[in-house]
Design an enzyme around this catalytic site. Structure first.
Site, PDB file in Angstrom:
ATOM      1  CG  ASP A   1      -5.698  -4.746   5.624  1.00 48.85           C
ATOM      2  OD1 ASP A   1      -5.753  -5.811   6.242  1.00 48.85           O
ATOM      3  OD2 ASP A   1      -5.278  -3.699   6.150  1.00 48.85           O
TER       4      ASP A   1
ATOM      5  N   GLY B   1     -11.033  -5.069   3.468  1.00 50.39           N
ATOM      6  CA  GLY B   1     -12.046  -5.170   2.418  1.00 50.39           C
ATOM      7  C   GLY B   1     -12.876  -3.899   2.281  1.00 50.39           C
TER       8      GLY B   1
ATOM      9  NE  ARG C   1       2.937   5.519  -3.743  1.00 48.52           N
ATOM     10  CZ  ARG C   1       1.819   5.082  -3.163  1.00 48.52           C
ATOM     11  NH1 ARG C   1       1.427   3.837  -3.353  1.00 48.52           N
ATOM     12  NH2 ARG C   1       1.095   5.868  -2.403  1.00 48.52           N
TER      13      ARG C   1
ATOM     14  CB  THR D   1     -10.403  -0.120  -0.390  1.00 40.65           C
ATOM     15  OG1 THR D   1      -9.731   0.436   0.729  1.00 40.65           O
ATOM     16  CG2 THR D   1     -10.168   0.739  -1.621  1.00 40.65           C
TER      17      THR D   1
ATOM     18  CE  LYS E   1      -1.720  -6.923   4.947  1.00 39.11           C
ATOM     19  NZ  LYS E   1      -1.600  -5.611   5.651  1.00 39.11           N
TER      20      LYS E   1
HETATM   21  P1  5GP Z   1      -8.736  -2.222   3.051  1.00 37.86           P
HETATM   22  O1  5GP Z   1      -9.690  -1.135   2.662  1.00 37.86           O
HETATM   23  O2  5GP Z   1      -9.013  -3.541   2.381  1.00 37.86           O
HETATM   24  O3  5GP Z   1      -8.615  -2.345   4.543  1.00 37.86           O
HETATM   25  O4  5GP Z   1      -7.311  -1.747   2.609  1.00 37.86           O
HETATM   26  C1  5GP Z   1      -7.018  -1.647   1.293  1.00 37.86           C
HETATM   27  C2  5GP Z   1      -6.006  -0.584   1.023  1.00 37.86           C
HETATM   28  O5  5GP Z   1      -5.201  -0.316   2.162  1.00 37.86           O
HETATM   29  C3  5GP Z   1      -5.072  -1.051  -0.053  1.00 37.86           C
HETATM   30  O6  5GP Z   1      -5.543  -0.672  -1.317  1.00 37.86           O
HETATM   31  C4  5GP Z   1      -3.780  -0.387   0.336  1.00 37.86           C
HETATM   32  O7  5GP Z   1      -3.697   0.878  -0.249  1.00 37.86           O
HETATM   33  C5  5GP Z   1      -3.836  -0.247   1.833  1.00 37.86           C
HETATM   34  N1  5GP Z   1      -3.128  -1.347   2.530  1.00 37.86           N
HETATM   35  C6  5GP Z   1      -3.650  -2.387   3.211  1.00 37.86           C
HETATM   36  N2  5GP Z   1      -2.701  -3.178   3.721  1.00 37.86           N
HETATM   37  C7  5GP Z   1      -1.520  -2.620   3.357  1.00 37.86           C
HETATM   38  C8  5GP Z   1      -0.149  -2.987   3.572  1.00 37.86           C
HETATM   39  O8  5GP Z   1       0.225  -3.989   4.197  1.00 37.86           O
HETATM   40  N3  5GP Z   1       0.773  -2.158   3.010  1.00 37.86           N
HETATM   41  C9  5GP Z   1       0.448  -1.036   2.315  1.00 37.86           C
HETATM   42  N4  5GP Z   1       1.432  -0.320   1.827  1.00 37.86           N
HETATM   43  N5  5GP Z   1      -0.822  -0.674   2.079  1.00 37.86           N
HETATM   44  C10 5GP Z   1      -1.799  -1.455   2.602  1.00 37.86           C
END
Ligand code: 5GP
Ligand code: MG
Length: 175
Positions: free
Chosen positions: A104, A106, A166, A108, A132
């Site tokens: 999403d 990034g 899930r 993480t 995304k």
């Molecule tokens: P980031 O750190 O890239 O913003 O988010 C990554 C983590 O956020 C993913 O590993 C996931 O666990 C959670 N995440 C991001 N977008 C979504 C989404 O649309 N649905 C769900 N269920 N989890 C999301």
């Protein structure tokens, strides 16, 4: 389809997920051949995709490890990243495949890549089922991803809404 107080609609079918996972597994297998990679499945969300992908890749002498990271509360990404479970596997000189369910912002993946970069590994690549791009704020190359999606909140195939959804075979998006 309802989870708690939210309504979701079908977004990616089981058939399309399976076909895409197969396609990714073939590319990954060809890429690593006899390099004995370690798949690092980022928990919780990636456990379904990770298992499916690992099994389909069937790379000789490949291994699987897990890392639990938390950055989301409900439907919001929190700025802070928590490492809840860290593997004690010896990974020096090994090829690492980080397996994510979704990328999403990034945040993480950036945190996870930084952890591996400290360990003198041979290579680090990322595979994510979903991506995304409109929200992605980092420059790491996402070598393999299944589906590029808009900024909708999605559940199913390992992804949850507040711990639920899930078990779904398909991916759903918020209606
Ligand atoms: P980031 O750190 O890239 O913003 O988010 C990554 C983590 O956020 C993913 O590993 C996931 O666990 C959670 N995440 C991001 N977008 C979504 C989404 O649309 N649905 C769900 N269920 N989890 C999301
Ligand atoms: Mg995740």
């Amino acid at each position: 389809m309802k989870i708690k107080n939210k309504t979701f609609e079908i977004f990616i079918s089981e058939k399309d997920i399976k076909a895409k996972t197969k396609e990714l597994s073939e590319e990954i297998k060809d890429f690593y051949l006899d390099k004995k990679p370690i798949f690092f499945i980022i928990l919780d969300g990636s456990f379904v995709f990770g298992a499916d992908l690992f099994q389909k890749c069937k790379i000789k002498n490949s291994e699987v490890e897990f890392m639990k990271i938390k950055s989301y509360e409900g439907m919001n990404s929190t700025e802070e990243l928590k490492i809840i479970l860290k593997s004690d596997k010896e990974i020096q000189n090994r090829h690492i495949i980080i397996v994510e369910d979704i990328i999403d912002s990034g945040l993480t993946i950036d945190g996870v890549i930084k952890i591996f970069k400290k360990e003198k590994v041979k290579s680090i690549e990322v595979v994510s089922l979903l991506y995304k791009p409109d929200n992605y704020k980092y420059n790491h190359n996402i070598k393999w991803y299944g589906f590029s999606i808009p900024n909708d909140f999605v559940v199913g195939y390992g992804l949850d809404y507040d711990g639920f959804g899930r078990e779904l075979n398909e991916i759903y998006k918020l209606k």
